[in-house]
Design an enzyme around this catalytic site. Structure first.
Site, PDB file in Angstrom:
ATOM      1  N   SER A 215       0.840  -1.197   0.000  1.00  0.00           N
ATOM      2  CA  SER A 215       0.000   0.000   0.000  1.00  0.00           C
ATOM      3  C   SER A 215       0.879   1.252   0.000  1.00  0.00           C
ATOM      4  O   SER A 215       1.641   1.467  -0.941  1.00  0.00           O
ATOM      5  CB  SER A 215      -0.944  -0.041   1.201  1.00  0.00           C
ATOM      6  OG  SER A 215      -1.994   0.883   1.066  1.00  0.00           O
ATOM      7  N   ASP A 241      -0.485  -4.723  -3.675  1.00  0.00           N
ATOM      8  CA  ASP A 241      -1.873  -4.256  -3.670  1.00  0.00           C
ATOM      9  C   ASP A 241      -2.023  -2.748  -3.569  1.00  0.00           C
ATOM     10  O   ASP A 241      -2.775  -2.230  -2.730  1.00  0.00           O
ATOM     11  CB  ASP A 241      -2.667  -4.929  -2.559  1.00  0.00           C
ATOM     12  CG  ASP A 241      -4.155  -5.029  -2.913  1.00  0.00           C
ATOM     13  OD1 ASP A 241      -4.457  -5.475  -4.037  1.00  0.00           O
ATOM     14  OD2 ASP A 241      -5.006  -4.644  -2.097  1.00  0.00           O
ATOM     15  N   HIS A 367      -7.084  -6.754   1.234  1.00  0.00           N
ATOM     16  CA  HIS A 367      -6.057  -5.742   0.965  1.00  0.00           C
ATOM     17  C   HIS A 367      -4.726  -6.122   1.612  1.00  0.00           C
ATOM     18  O   HIS A 367      -3.665  -5.898   1.029  1.00  0.00           O
ATOM     19  CB  HIS A 367      -6.534  -4.390   1.490  1.00  0.00           C
ATOM     20  CG  HIS A 367      -5.549  -3.282   1.303  1.00  0.00           C
ATOM     21  ND1 HIS A 367      -4.969  -2.986   0.086  1.00  0.00           N
ATOM     22  CD2 HIS A 367      -5.017  -2.393   2.187  1.00  0.00           C
ATOM     23  CE1 HIS A 367      -4.137  -1.965   0.216  1.00  0.00           C
ATOM     24  NE2 HIS A 367      -4.142  -1.595   1.490  1.00  0.00           N
TER      25      HIS A 367
END
Length: 404
Positions: A215, A241, A367
């Site tokens: 992230s 991700d 996630h």
């Protein structure tokens, strides 16, 4: 039998009660409610012994007293056989915290003379020929987000090392300005922490590096790779991700998401349970390692979030704008691991069709894909390293040498 005997027996039976008398203190049946799993475990316990209570002793020698005593004894045994024994409940360990030293060799506190900061990281050093995987967590997380991945990497590639950092404002890193979470500052911190680790470990030079970021961390490692601040040591970098287009779209609803989270927890175990039940982290084992570092003791039996993500809003757009371009243009091997192909934006779709980077999509993860599927993530990272390992390259002989 004579008629006289038959009449005599009928007269005696008529005087008897229809049912034998029961004592007043007959124990009632008491049924304990057990959780099904606890009940099975209790009955398997080798220390468990089933005992039948003894019957009361008769105090009279009359036939009626003897009958009552016999009935009382029978009643007591029946109650014991059909009731469930009262067992001590065992404390559940399903959401108990796990500790960092199960996954890393050491916990480093790195003093920076340049800015008076104390950076924190978890380290398992590589051997003389192994690579060093440098991981950067996402916003609100900590280095322990990669604990299970680190363990799996070492299982697959024992020569590898892992450096999992705590960014400023996260984990145990303390700086003079923990509120400055701009992309350039976080990138400078990452480079500084790698070099401080080299000095602390006494390495003559940096080992081969594989940068891994989840992230926000993906944006940081792309920034570092693009700046070439760690030079030729970087074999490649992996982004987990995060894609520029979908990340910027998601920022529109970030405050709404943050408002749905509990503001405090009554224990670390409750925080772990919430992350698991809400499927924020789908791997309970990983949550037990990573979640405790996200919370701090606020006193009064309350635990609050260590990092206030709502206060980081001024930096959100700067984290992700231009990410796809930097990811594609930086030197070194490139790996993008996603939880779904719908996260690809136009620029990355074109780059993927041109073969500019490796794309891996993991099914059935959220996630926090590296926490949900640590084994698959670790295998992908090790294979990525092997594909870009310079020492494994076999160059063809020179033409002059062939003539000789």
């Amino acid at each position: 039998m004579s008629d006289f005997q038959r009449d005599f027996l009928k007269a005696k039976l008529a005087k008897l009660p229809l049912e034998p008398p029961m004592p007043q203190n007959t124990p009632s049946l008491h049924m304990e409610m057990f959780d099904e799993a606890e009940e099975d475990e209790a009955f398997r316990d080798e220390n468990f012994h089933f005992e039948v209570p003894s019957s009361p002793v008769a105090s009279s020698s009359s036939s009626s007293s003897s009958s009552a005593s016999s009935a009382s004894s029978t009643s007591t045994i029946r109650a014991s056989l059909f009731s469930r024994p009262t067992l001590p409940r065992r404390k559940s360990t399903a959401f108990e915290p796990l500790f960092w030293n199960n996954y890393f060799s050491s916990s480093l506190y790195l003093n920076s003379p340049s800015n008076s900061a104390i950076y924190h990281a978890y380290l398992t050093p590589p051997n003389s020929s192994g690579p060093l995987f440098v991981t950067h967590h996402g916003a609100g997380s900590s280095g322990l987000s990669f604990a299970l991945v680190a363990s799996e990497i070492r299982r697959v590639l024992p020569s590898a090392g892992i450096l999992a950092i705590d960014a400023r404002g996260h984990g145990e890193t303390k700086t003079s300005d923990d509120q400055d979470l701009s992309l350039s500052t976080l990138a400078q911190d990452l480079v500084l922490m790698v070099n401080l680790t080299r000095d602390r470990s006494g390495w003559d030079k940096l080992p081969d590096l594989v940068l891994v970021g989840h992230s926000l961390g993906g944006a940081v490692v792309a920034e570092v790779a693009k700046s070439y601040a760690l030079g030729n040591s970087v074999l490649g970098y992996a982004v987990l991700d995060v894609v520029e287009g979908s990340a910027i779209d998601a920022l529109q609803s970030m405050q709404t998401y943050l408002s749905t989270r509990p503001s405090v927890f009554t224990s670390l175990s409750q925080g772990i349970e919430w992350h698991t039940r809400s499927r924020t982290i789908r791997n309970t084992m990983s949550a037990r390692v990573s979640v405790p570092a996200l919370l701090v003791d606020a006193g009064g039996g309350r635990w609050r979030w260590r990092t206030d993500l709502g206060q980081t809003q001024p930096f959100w757009e700067g984290w992700f704008v231009g990410l796809s371009k930097k990811f594609l243009e930086a030197r070194g091997g490139k790996l993008l691991v996603l939880a779904g192909t719908d996260r690809l934006d136009r620029e990355l779709m074109i780059g993927q069709m041109q073969g500019k980077y490796q794309l891996l999509v993991l099914p059935e993860v959220g996630h926090f894909l590296h926490e949900d599927a640590p084994e698959k993530t670790a295998n992908a990272l090790v294979e990525f390293y092997k594909r870009n390992d310079r020492s494994a390259l076999v160059l063809p002989p020179k033409v002059s040498d062939m003539y000789k």
